[in-house]
Structure formats: structure tokens, C-alpha cells
Write a protein that holds these residues in place. Structure first.
Motif, PDB file in Angstrom:
ATOM      1  N   ILE A 268     -49.210 -58.395   5.570  1.00  0.00           N
ATOM      2  CA  ILE A 268     -49.479 -57.090   6.185  1.00  0.00           C
ATOM      3  C   ILE A 268     -49.472 -57.228   7.696  1.00  0.00           C
ATOM      4  O   ILE A 268     -50.222 -57.998   8.274  1.00  0.00           O
ATOM      5  CB  ILE A 268     -50.831 -56.511   5.722  1.00  0.00           C
ATOM      6  CG1 ILE A 268     -50.781 -56.159   4.241  1.00  0.00           C
ATOM      7  CG2 ILE A 268     -51.181 -55.257   6.523  1.00  0.00           C
ATOM      8  CD1 ILE A 268     -52.098 -55.658   3.693  1.00  0.00           C
TER       9      ILE A 268
ATOM     10  N   ALA B 241     -49.052 -52.303  10.835  1.00  0.00           N
ATOM     11  CA  ALA B 241     -49.595 -51.343   9.877  1.00  0.00           C
ATOM     12  C   ALA B 241     -50.551 -50.362  10.544  1.00  0.00           C
ATOM     13  O   ALA B 241     -51.104 -50.633  11.617  1.00  0.00           O
ATOM     14  CB  ALA B 241     -50.317 -52.087   8.751  1.00  0.00           C
TER      15      ALA B 241
ATOM     16  N   THR C  25     -45.841 -50.381   7.651  1.00  0.00           N
ATOM     17  CA  THR C  25     -46.729 -50.332   6.494  1.00  0.00           C
ATOM     18  C   THR C  25     -47.837 -49.318   6.716  1.00  0.00           C
ATOM     19  O   THR C  25     -48.419 -49.268   7.799  1.00  0.00           O
ATOM     20  CB  THR C  25     -47.360 -51.712   6.230  1.00  0.00           C
ATOM     21  OG1 THR C  25     -46.329 -52.663   5.959  1.00  0.00           O
ATOM     22  CG2 THR C  25     -48.328 -51.670   5.062  1.00  0.00           C
TER      23      THR C  25
ATOM     24  N   PHE D  34     -41.496 -46.517   4.145  1.00  0.00           N
ATOM     25  CA  PHE D  34     -42.659 -47.322   4.510  1.00  0.00           C
ATOM     26  C   PHE D  34     -43.123 -48.143   3.316  1.00  0.00           C
ATOM     27  O   PHE D  34     -43.051 -47.697   2.166  1.00  0.00           O
ATOM     28  CB  PHE D  34     -43.817 -46.433   4.972  1.00  0.00           C
ATOM     29  CG  PHE D  34     -43.542 -45.697   6.249  1.00  0.00           C
ATOM     30  CD1 PHE D  34     -43.579 -46.349   7.467  1.00  0.00           C
ATOM     31  CD2 PHE D  34     -43.236 -44.344   6.225  1.00  0.00           C
ATOM     32  CE1 PHE D  34     -43.315 -45.666   8.647  1.00  0.00           C
ATOM     33  CE2 PHE D  34     -42.972 -43.650   7.398  1.00  0.00           C
ATOM     34  CZ  PHE D  34     -43.012 -44.311   8.614  1.00  0.00           C
ATOM     35  N   ARG D  35     -43.621 -49.327   3.594  1.00  0.00           N
ATOM     36  CA  ARG D  35     -44.350 -50.061   2.571  1.00  0.00           C
ATOM     37  C   ARG D  35     -45.746 -49.447   2.482  1.00  0.00           C
ATOM     38  O   ARG D  35     -46.352 -49.110   3.498  1.00  0.00           O
ATOM     39  CB  ARG D  35     -44.454 -51.529   2.963  1.00  0.00           C
ATOM     40  CG  ARG D  35     -45.285 -52.346   1.973  1.00  0.00           C
ATOM     41  CD  ARG D  35     -45.487 -53.740   2.498  1.00  0.00           C
ATOM     42  NE  ARG D  35     -46.405 -54.465   1.655  1.00  0.00           N
ATOM     43  CZ  ARG D  35     -47.168 -55.461   2.083  1.00  0.00           C
ATOM     44  NH1 ARG D  35     -47.122 -55.815   3.348  1.00  0.00           N
ATOM     45  NH2 ARG D  35     -47.979 -56.087   1.261  1.00  0.00           N
TER      46      ARG D  35
ATOM     47  N   VAL E 294     -49.678 -49.828   1.058  1.00  0.00           N
ATOM     48  CA  VAL E 294     -50.751 -50.668   0.521  1.00  0.00           C
ATOM     49  C   VAL E 294     -51.923 -49.741   0.208  1.00  0.00           C
ATOM     50  O   VAL E 294     -52.477 -49.112   1.117  1.00  0.00           O
ATOM     51  CB  VAL E 294     -51.174 -51.761   1.519  1.00  0.00           C
ATOM     52  CG1 VAL E 294     -52.357 -52.552   0.969  1.00  0.00           C
ATOM     53  CG2 VAL E 294     -50.002 -52.691   1.827  1.00  0.00           C
TER      54      VAL E 294
ATOM     55  N   TRP F  55     -55.184 -58.596   6.391  1.00  0.00           N
ATOM     56  CA  TRP F  55     -54.669 -57.776   7.509  1.00  0.00           C
ATOM     57  C   TRP F  55     -55.514 -58.089   8.728  1.00  0.00           C
ATOM     58  O   TRP F  55     -56.584 -57.549   8.923  1.00  0.00           O
ATOM     59  CB  TRP F  55     -54.716 -56.286   7.170  1.00  0.00           C
ATOM     60  CG  TRP F  55     -54.150 -55.408   8.267  1.00  0.00           C
ATOM     61  CD1 TRP F  55     -53.312 -55.781   9.279  1.00  0.00           C
ATOM     62  CD2 TRP F  55     -54.401 -54.009   8.462  1.00  0.00           C
ATOM     63  NE1 TRP F  55     -53.012 -54.706  10.093  1.00  0.00           N
ATOM     64  CE2 TRP F  55     -53.663 -53.608   9.607  1.00  0.00           C
ATOM     65  CE3 TRP F  55     -55.163 -53.054   7.788  1.00  0.00           C
ATOM     66  CZ2 TRP F  55     -53.679 -52.295  10.076  1.00  0.00           C
ATOM     67  CZ3 TRP F  55     -55.177 -51.769   8.246  1.00  0.00           C
ATOM     68  CH2 TRP F  55     -54.444 -51.370   9.378  1.00  0.00           C
TER      69      TRP F  55
END
Length: 202
Positions: free
Chosen positions: A11, A14, A132, A156-157, A159, A200
Motif C-alpha cells: 500500500i 493512497a 489506491t 483505482f486499487r 482496500v 500502510w
């Protein structure tokens, strides 16, 4: 649940996108979401860690049902108490435990379920080279769902912090967790708040 460690270890670039943690969804609110009190401390901890990287969305209702297109008009005729003609302005504000983080956290207002229904959000993330979005908030099976699918469509990723979501429906929440695990592998990752804090790092 699959092992997420390799995924969350990567990550970076983000933002934390916290969906609709507003007084209208809090206990005593018109659209009270029973789980909100339970997940709020977890979300507060995430925001405290990533204050400058947090964006709060707020679902802003119309002044009058006719101010929205199509089926939204019948929706807000049914929920006329939620329109700005009737609801107190405080109902649409962030819950106090989160509002205190603004600034440095940012707020974007949206007219529909997805946070990306405010086109400026995608533009802002692209401008900042965000890859992200880390998603928390309310409700798992409505506004969070719509936001997640929009983010996926935009490339976008995503999470999802699974212990930082709330819903009015256990069945809806559980169904969405199953769907993410089985249908969106490679685009959506599920993590716990503890895993997020570990992997992260700014």
C-alpha cells in the motif's frame, strides 16, 4: 479469509476515503445505522493516523425532491424528512468525533450514493497521483458499495477495512464481503484495521 500480507505490504500512494459518517446515520438520526457506534472508534483511530490523507464524503440531500433527476425524485418524496427543506443542517454534518479532524482532513459533498458522483474527487486523486483508495464508513451495501465499484471502474486499487464498515443489514454486509473475496480478487483487498496500520506506513 485469504492471506492479505503481500497485498497490504504494497500500500502506497493512497488516500483514506471515509464514506458518510454523518449525524443522519448516527444513533438517533433519521437513517440511524446500528453498527456505527461499534465501528466509530476504529475509524477514529485510522483517521488520527492518516489525517492529511483522509477525505470524508457527505451525502447531501436535495432541498426538494424535484431538485434531483429521475427515480431520485420518488426516493426523496418517500424520504421527504431527509430533504434540506425539513432536516436540520446538523443532520448532514460529520459526527463530532470525526469532524474535529477537518482540517487537515478534507470533505467532499456528493449528491448520490458513490463518492465519485462528485466528479471533483476523481480529478483530485488523479492530480495527486493516487493509486489506491482505502475505504471505511457507511453503509457497506449502499454508499460504500457504490463508491467501491466506481473506484474499480476508474482503475483505482481498493482496500476495504472490513472492521471499519457499518450497515443496517447483517445479511447485506456479509453478502458484500463474500462478493469482494470471490469476484473482485486483484482489484479489491479486504484488510483489518490492524493490518492497515502495519502495512500502510507514510
Amino acid at each position: 479469509m485469504r492471506d492479505n500480507k503481500l497485498a497490504v505490504a504494497e500500500i502506497r500512494d493512497a488516500v483514506h476515503l471515509c464514506i458518510d459518517m454523518q449525524n443522519i446515520f448516527a444513533p438517533g438520526g433519521l437513517w440511524a445505522t446500528p453498527w456505527m457506534e461499534r465501528v466509530l472508534p476504529t475509524i477514529v483511530a485510522i483517521v488520527a493516523r492518516y489525517q492529511a490523507r483522509t477525505i470524508f464524503s457527505r451525502f447531501i440531500t436535495p432541498h426538494d425532491p424535484k431538485d434531483r433527476p429521475g427515480q431520485w425524485q420518488s426516493y426523496f418524496r418517500r424520504w421527504s424528512q431527509a430533504t434540506r427543506r425539513h432536516i436540520a443542517p446538523s443532520g448532514l454534518e460529520l459526527v463530532p468525533a470525526l469532524a474535529r479532524f477537518v482540517p487537515p482532513a478534507h470533505v467532499i459533498d456528493k449528491p448520490a450514493y458513490s463518492a465519485f458522483s462528485n466528479a471533483s474527487l476523481a480529478s483530485l486523486l488523479i492530480e495527486k497521483r493516487i493509486g489506491t483508495v482505502v475505504v471505511t464508513g457507511a453503509e457497506t451495501d449502499v454508499c460504500v458499495l457504490s463508491t467501491v465499484l466506481s473506484a474499480v471502474d476508474l482503475g483505482f486499487r481498493v482496500v476495504i477495512v472490513q472492521d471499519a464498515l457499518c450497515s443496517s443489514s447483517d445479511v447485506g454486509h456479509d453478502a458484500l464481503m463474500t462478493m469482494y473475496r470471490t469476484r473482485f480478487h486483484g482489484q479489491v483487498d479486504l484488510v483489518t484495521a490492524e493490518e492497515l496500520a502495519e502495512f500502510w506506513r507514510e
